[in-house]
Design a protein around this motif. Structure first.
Motif, mmCIF file in Angstrom:
data_model
loop_
_atom_site.group_PDB
_atom_site.id
_atom_site.type_symbol
_atom_site.label_atom_id
_atom_site.label_comp_id
_atom_site.label_asym_id
_atom_site.label_seq_id
_atom_site.Cartn_x
_atom_site.Cartn_y
_atom_site.Cartn_z
ATOM 1 N N LEU A 1 -20.711 32.987 0.345
ATOM 2 C CA LEU A 1 -20.253 33.917 -0.681
ATOM 3 C C LEU A 1 -20.084 33.208 -2.027
ATOM 4 O O LEU A 1 -20.537 33.693 -3.075
ATOM 5 C CB LEU A 1 -18.932 34.534 -0.233
ATOM 6 N N HIS A 2 -19.468 32.030 -1.999
ATOM 7 C CA HIS A 2 -19.285 31.271 -3.236
ATOM 8 C C HIS A 2 -20.630 30.808 -3.798
ATOM 9 O O HIS A 2 -20.836 30.806 -5.018
ATOM 10 C CB HIS A 2 -18.365 30.072 -2.989
ATOM 11 N N GLY A 3 -21.545 30.416 -2.916
ATOM 12 C CA GLY A 3 -22.863 29.989 -3.373
ATOM 13 C C GLY A 3 -23.606 31.113 -4.064
ATOM 14 O O GLY A 3 -24.212 30.918 -5.137
ATOM 15 N N LEU A 4 -23.552 32.295 -3.486
ATOM 16 C CA LEU A 4 -24.248 33.436 -4.075
ATOM 17 C C LEU A 4 -23.586 33.851 -5.385
ATOM 18 O O LEU A 4 -24.274 34.182 -6.359
ATOM 19 C CB LEU A 4 -24.245 34.612 -3.089
ATOM 20 N N GLN A 5 -22.271 33.804 -5.432
ATOM 21 C CA GLN A 5 -21.586 34.192 -6.666
ATOM 22 C C GLN A 5 -21.930 33.229 -7.805
ATOM 23 O O GLN A 5 -22.151 33.666 -8.950
ATOM 24 C CB GLN A 5 -20.076 34.235 -6.433
ATOM 25 N N SER A 6 -22.036 31.954 -7.510
ATOM 26 C CA SER A 6 -22.427 30.978 -8.539
ATOM 27 C C SER A 6 -23.850 31.226 -9.008
ATOM 28 O O SER A 6 -24.166 31.110 -10.200
ATOM 29 C CB SER A 6 -22.298 29.546 -7.990
ATOM 30 N N TYR A 7 -24.722 31.584 -8.066
ATOM 31 C CA TYR A 7 -26.114 31.873 -8.397
ATOM 32 C C TYR A 7 -26.199 33.090 -9.319
ATOM 33 O O TYR A 7 -26.949 33.083 -10.311
ATOM 34 C CB TYR A 7 -26.892 32.119 -7.112
ATOM 35 N N ILE A 8 -25.429 34.129 -9.033
ATOM 36 C CA ILE A 8 -25.427 35.322 -9.876
ATOM 37 C C ILE A 8 -24.965 34.977 -11.285
ATOM 38 O O ILE A 8 -25.531 35.464 -12.281
ATOM 39 C CB ILE A 8 -24.539 36.419 -9.245
ATOM 40 N N ALA A 9 -23.973 34.109 -11.395
ATOM 41 C CA ALA A 9 -23.505 33.681 -12.721
ATOM 42 C C ALA A 9 -24.619 32.972 -13.483
ATOM 43 O O ALA A 9 -24.767 33.154 -14.706
ATOM 44 C CB ALA A 9 -22.292 32.766 -12.570
ATOM 45 N N GLU A 10 -25.438 32.186 -12.782
ATOM 46 C CA GLU A 10 -26.569 31.523 -13.430
ATOM 47 C C GLU A 10 -27.609 32.532 -13.896
ATOM 48 O O GLU A 10 -28.195 32.382 -14.979
ATOM 49 C CB GLU A 10 -27.217 30.525 -12.468
ATOM 50 N N VAL A 11 -27.865 33.532 -13.082
ATOM 51 C CA VAL A 11 -28.830 34.571 -13.463
ATOM 52 C C VAL A 11 -28.370 35.262 -14.741
ATOM 53 O O VAL A 11 -29.154 35.460 -15.680
ATOM 54 C CB VAL A 11 -29.003 35.595 -12.317
ATOM 55 N N VAL A 12 -27.095 35.636 -14.793
ATOM 56 C CA VAL A 12 -26.560 36.308 -15.976
ATOM 57 C C VAL A 12 -26.661 35.403 -17.193
ATOM 58 O O VAL A 12 -27.083 35.840 -18.280
ATOM 59 C CB VAL A 12 -25.107 36.759 -15.729
#
Length: 399
Positions: free
Chosen positions: A183-194
């Motif tokens: 969950l934390h890995g995916l949330q960090s990835y989404i922040a990078e996308v944004v």
């Protein structure tokens, strides 16, 4: 291998339909929910405006047992379309509709074919091969990246393991730490996308969503949640549907041969394969805001109501010979993509992906067959979905 129910849930669904349309069931998380199994009842429930999707409607009994995301991720990543009701749902859905419109999908068909051919080119010249790792796990995400405008570097860095966050585990489950790490890995990835889209822009879906956030047309939670939904719900179900469709055809070699020899049959065949064994076995939670009657059963406010799409799609009162794979079936009003306001916005894209994936694999891998006994296939132990972790196949050669 694994749970016999996951290999073939249809005998159980038949017994449940015979007993009535609504059933009290116990989920592995400990949640007691109300399962809707017949076609008519399912269709009505999917269109019932008394049933809401927002988790805030859930009662304390549901909340105590539901294996939902922990905070703060639940608030930050679960404000997506699947968990919203009008008017918020209506406002949010308009941001994604154009990107998945049928006309846009048709424009992408040649590119999707290139991606499918490239993946087949990378398979061994002769079998065996795993069509999940070698094709089905890759193709939908590559297509999705093109549709939403995910940059190449970020596409390559996406970890498919993050998709397992839609299979949550309870707070005391030994797998909870691994779940939270995903969950934390995916949330960090989404922040990078944004951050990437905010810096470089782009006339694509992700770029437009970030602009909408910066114009205060979306909240931060809505933006992150919609990207979460696109990345996970936009590809994993198609991966699973490719596997269930291939397994159905491999179990019916005469139908497989016919479809290979008659590619014009693909659009109708895909509809039947979606009906016959849908990757979306069950819908997500729905709730009544007050005690209500559902087809003669009294449902307490805030109890979870779930619709079995697979059970509805095999209802003999709606489909003649429902357990028969009939590629000529028409009309075919299956519920594989749901119905009503929550009908899957990516349905046109998923249909095109399935047509191209199946057409390419059947045409280019003559002699396609299972490389392991059917009973050894490892079905994904997800509560809501169907698919296999691997699909080992043999074939005569790679064309």
């Amino acid at each position: 291998m694994g749970c016999p129910y996951k290999r073939d849930p249809y005998p159980l669904y038949e017994r449940m339909r015979d007993d009535g349309p609504v059933h009290s069931v116990l989920f592995p998380s400990g949640v007691t929910a109300w399962l809707v199994t017949g076609y008519e009842a399912a269709h009505a429930a999917l269109n019932d405006d008394r049933l809401g999707k927002n988790h805030d409607l859930g009662n304390d009994r549901w909340r105590a047992r539901a294996s939902i995301m922990p905070e703060p991720q639940h608030s930050q990543l679960q404000a997506h379309l699947l968990h919203q009701d009008p008017p918020r749902h209506t406002r949010m859905r308009r941001f994604v509709s154009d990107a998945f419109a049928p006309r846009r999908v048709e424009q992408l068909r040649s590119r999707m074919q290139e991606l499918a051919d490239d993946l087949v080119d990378a398979l061994p010249g002769t079998g065996p091969a795993d069509l999940v790792t070698g094709f089905a796990a890759c193709f939908p995400f590559q297509v999705l990246a093109e549709v939403i405008g995910l940059p190449g570097e970020l596409t390559r860095r996406f970890d498919r393991d993050w998709g397992k966050v839609v299979q949550p585990v309870g707070p005391t489950d030994p797998g909870r730490p691994q779940y939270e790490a995903r969950l934390h890995g995916l949330q960090s990835y989404i922040a990078e996308v944004v951050a990437h889209k905010r810096e470089y822009g782009g006339d694509d879906l992700l770029g437009r969503l970030v602009v909408a956030r910066d114009r205060h047309e979306l909240t931060r939670e809505e933006l992150d949640s919609m990207i979460f939904q696109l990345l996970v719900a936009g590809q994993e179900p198609v991966t699973n549907q490719i596997t269930t469709a291939l397994i159905a055809l491999l179990r019916h070699p005469d139908q497989l041969t016919r479809l290979r020899d008659e590619p014009d049959l693909l659009p109708r065949a895909v509809e039947e394969l979606l009906r016959y064994d849908s990757a979306f076995e069950l819908t997500t939670w729905r709730f009544f805001g007050k005690d209500s009657d559902l087809h003669g059963t009294r449902i307490p406010a805030g109890d979870s109501v779930i619709v079995s799409l697979c059970a509805a799609n095999r209802d003999p009162r709606r489909f003649e010979n429902p357990d028969t794979l009939d590629l000529d079936r028409s009309p075919n009003p299956h519920l594989a993509f749901g119905h009503g306001i929550h009908f899957c916005p990516g349905a046109a894209l998923a249909r095109a992906e399935l047509q191209i994936a199946l057409g390419t694999l059947l045409a280019r891998l003559p002699g396609l067959r299972l490389a392991v006994p059917d009973a050894d296939l490892e079905w994904v132990p997800a509560v809501l979905g169907r698919g296999t972790h691997h699909l080992p196949v043999g074939y005569d050669r790679r064309r």
